[in-house]
Motif scaffolding. Structure first.
Motif, PDB file in Angstrom:
ATOM      1  N   GLU A  42       0.732  -1.177   0.071  1.00 38.00           N
ATOM      2  CA  GLU A  42      -0.079  -0.155  -0.053  1.00 38.00           C
ATOM      3  C   GLU A  42       0.918   1.156  -0.027  1.00 38.00           C
ATOM      4  N   GLY A  43       2.117   1.530   0.657  1.00 38.04           N
ATOM      5  CA  GLY A  43       2.692   2.649   1.011  1.00 38.04           C
ATOM      6  C   GLY A  43       3.693   2.741  -0.210  1.00 38.04           C
ATOM      7  N   ASP A  44       3.879   1.845  -1.026  1.00 40.56           N
ATOM      8  CA  ASP A  44       4.965   1.788  -2.160  1.00 40.56           C
ATOM      9  C   ASP A  44       4.721   3.321  -3.007  1.00 40.56           C
ATOM     10  N   PRO A  45       5.837   3.790  -3.132  1.00 41.00           N
ATOM     11  CA  PRO A  45       5.721   5.147  -3.954  1.00 41.00           C
ATOM     12  C   PRO A  45       5.538   4.916  -5.392  1.00 41.00           C
ATOM     13  N   ARG A  46       6.046   3.670  -6.066  1.00 46.29           N
ATOM     14  CA  ARG A  46       6.104   3.349  -7.345  1.00 46.29           C
ATOM     15  C   ARG A  46       4.612   3.458  -7.974  1.00 46.29           C
ATOM     16  N   ARG A  47       4.389   4.168  -9.307  1.00 48.37           N
ATOM     17  CA  ARG A  47       3.401   4.312  -9.686  1.00 48.37           C
ATOM     18  C   ARG A  47       3.681   4.331 -11.346  1.00 48.37           C
ATOM     19  N   THR A  48       2.344   3.568 -12.047  1.00 47.72           N
ATOM     20  CA  THR A  48       2.563   3.810 -13.565  1.00 47.72           C
ATOM     21  C   THR A  48       1.896   5.119 -14.036  1.00 47.72           C
ATOM     22  N   TYR A  49       2.059   5.507 -15.244  1.00 46.55           N
ATOM     23  CA  TYR A  49       1.531   6.657 -15.765  1.00 46.55           C
ATOM     24  C   TYR A  49       0.578   6.441 -17.288  1.00 46.55           C
ATOM     25  N   VAL A  50      -0.606   6.706 -17.064  1.00 46.36           N
ATOM     26  CA  VAL A  50      -1.369   6.437 -18.294  1.00 46.36           C
ATOM     27  C   VAL A  50      -1.874   7.629 -18.848  1.00 46.36           C
ATOM     28  N   GLU A  51      -1.612   7.941 -20.142  1.00 39.70           N
ATOM     29  CA  GLU A  51      -2.158   8.796 -20.818  1.00 39.70           C
ATOM     30  C   GLU A  51      -3.124   8.526 -22.137  1.00 39.70           C
ATOM     31  N   PHE A  52      -3.888   9.167 -22.290  1.00 41.33           N
ATOM     32  CA  PHE A  52      -4.861   9.106 -23.289  1.00 41.33           C
ATOM     33  C   PHE A  52      -4.686  10.320 -24.076  1.00 41.33           C
ATOM     34  N   THR A  53      -4.699  10.030 -25.248  1.00 45.71           N
ATOM     35  CA  THR A  53      -4.334  11.126 -26.460  1.00 45.71           C
ATOM     36  C   THR A  53      -5.641  11.066 -27.550  1.00 45.71           C
ATOM     37  N   LEU A  54      -6.529  12.077 -27.581  1.00 43.83           N
ATOM     38  CA  LEU A  54      -7.598  12.021 -28.382  1.00 43.83           C
ATOM     39  C   LEU A  54      -7.192  12.764 -29.803  1.00 43.83           C
ATOM     40  N   ARG A  55      -7.555  12.068 -30.797  1.00 43.61           N
ATOM     41  CA  ARG A  55      -7.026  12.905 -32.012  1.00 43.61           C
ATOM     42  C   ARG A  55      -8.418  12.740 -33.005  1.00 43.61           C
ATOM     43  N   PRO A  56      -9.082  13.913 -33.370  1.00 44.20           N
ATOM     44  CA  PRO A  56     -10.273  13.998 -34.368  1.00 44.20           C
ATOM     45  C   PRO A  56      -9.822  13.152 -35.795  1.00 44.20           C
ATOM     46  N   SER A  57     -10.736  12.467 -36.143  1.00 38.10           N
ATOM     47  CA  SER A  57     -10.636  11.748 -37.372  1.00 38.10           C
ATOM     48  C   SER A  57     -11.901  12.115 -38.364  1.00 38.10           C
TER      49      SER A  57
END
Length: 141
Positions: free
Chosen positions: A82-97
């Protein structure tokens, strides 16, 4: 043996970016496809709290918010204490098509871990969750 640091998925959605944005960034949207309920403080540094009927919960910290193009957050890595500081990063990119929106989802940060179990679990998880997103956007959820 090294394992991948990232998971990347690209979806071609027949919905406008604004509709996809709402599904990704609101309590109603996230609570419908990503959890069973959600609370959202939509600002950089704000928290998103997700809960599932199973009793599982997750807290995400918003790191990037550029409506309606980029949405990114960090979250705790499943299986770490629970206290572990490691995280992953998630990014959503939206591009009109022409057909609607191209959505690119990238999760990084797995190289900081001692084994590939989180990468494998999240790869399977994104497969399932993005299917739920599509069903939600299509009105089937």
């Amino acid at each position: 043996m090294a394992f991948p640091d990232r998971i990347e998925r690209t979806l071609h959605l027949p919905h406008p970016p604004e509709k996809v944005w709402v599904a990704l960034t609101t309590a109603a949207g996230l609570g419908a496809w990503f959890g069973h309920s959600a609370e959202v403080d939509l600002r950089v540094g704000g928290l998103i709290k997700l809960a599932w009927d199973s009793g599982d919960a997750a807290t995400l910290t918003i790191e990037r918010l550029e409506e309606p193009r980029f949405f990114g957050y960090t979250w705790r890595i499943q299986g770490l204490p629970e206290g572990d500081p490691r995280r992953t990063y998630v990014e959503f990119t939206l591009r009109p098509s022409v057909a609607g929106t191209t959505l690119i989802v990238v999760e990084t940060g797995f190289a900081q871990l001692p084994d590939s179990s989180a990468h494998a679990g999240n790869t399977q998880g994104w497969r399932h969750e993005l299917g739920e997103l599509v069903a939600y956007l299509d009105g089937r959820l």
